[in-house]
Design a protein around this motif. Sequence first.
Motif, PDB file in Angstrom:
ATOM      1  N   ASP A  83       0.834  -1.212   0.000  1.00 41.37           N
ATOM      2  CA  ASP A  83       0.000   0.000   0.000  1.00 41.37           C
ATOM      3  C   ASP A  83       0.864   1.256   0.000  1.00 41.37           C
ATOM      4  N   ALA A  84       1.921   1.255   0.804  1.00 36.88           N
ATOM      5  CA  ALA A  84       2.813   2.424   0.877  1.00 36.88           C
ATOM      6  C   ALA A  84       3.521   2.670  -0.454  1.00 36.88           C
ATOM      7  N   VAL A  85       3.922   1.605  -1.126  1.00 37.15           N
ATOM      8  CA  VAL A  85       4.595   1.755  -2.421  1.00 37.15           C
ATOM      9  C   VAL A  85       3.618   2.282  -3.470  1.00 37.15           C
ATOM     10  N   TYR A  86       2.406   1.747  -3.515  1.00 42.07           N
ATOM     11  CA  TYR A  86       1.403   2.262  -4.458  1.00 42.07           C
ATOM     12  C   TYR A  86       1.132   3.747  -4.190  1.00 42.07           C
ATOM     13  N   THR A  87       1.055   4.136  -2.927  1.00 49.72           N
ATOM     14  CA  THR A  87       0.828   5.537  -2.582  1.00 49.72           C
ATOM     15  C   THR A  87       1.989   6.403  -3.042  1.00 49.72           C
ATOM     16  N   ALA A  88       3.210   5.952  -2.837  1.00 47.19           N
ATOM     17  CA  ALA A  88       4.391   6.713  -3.255  1.00 47.19           C
ATOM     18  C   ALA A  88       4.428   6.864  -4.775  1.00 47.19           C
ATOM     19  N   ILE A  89       4.072   5.813  -5.481  1.00 52.10           N
ATOM     20  CA  ILE A  89       4.016   5.873  -6.956  1.00 52.10           C
ATOM     21  C   ILE A  89       2.964   6.884  -7.398  1.00 52.10           C
ATOM     22  N   ALA A  90       1.802   6.844  -6.754  1.00 51.13           N
ATOM     23  CA  ALA A  90       0.729   7.788  -7.093  1.00 51.13           C
ATOM     24  C   ALA A  90       1.161   9.228  -6.804  1.00 51.13           C
TER      25      ALA A  90
END
Length: 125
Positions: A83-90
């Motif tokens: 979830d944290a990686v998807y948020t950082a990508i977004a």
Amino acid sequence: MNSAPYIPTPEDFKRAEQAVPERHTGLDEASQAALDHLQPQYPIAHLQLFPHREADFHAYVFFETDAQVAASESDGSRNVIEDAVYTAIANAGKGTRPGISIHFEYDSEQNVKENFEGSYYLRMR
């Protein structure tokens, strides 16, 4: 039907050279943002994002020890990390769920030190 192989033009090469940096832009910052968010909660030694061939991105997540990698398979931490990686990508403007795919690979700093001369570069090749 033309059976001659296609030979890229100089313009084709120029377009390809320009596309590569665009795919990498912002990924170092996104990697660091995810790491900064996660390290207070999890023993993550290193996290790195790259463009990927089959998926949109490849996330290498390195825990400190092999035991922590094994524990992450069942303790729920991988869901939080992803979830944290998807948020950082977004936040880097690279896309959002479900429009992007990220291939996650988990390993340990212990393995990097013992089997790759301490080099993350050698491990991620």
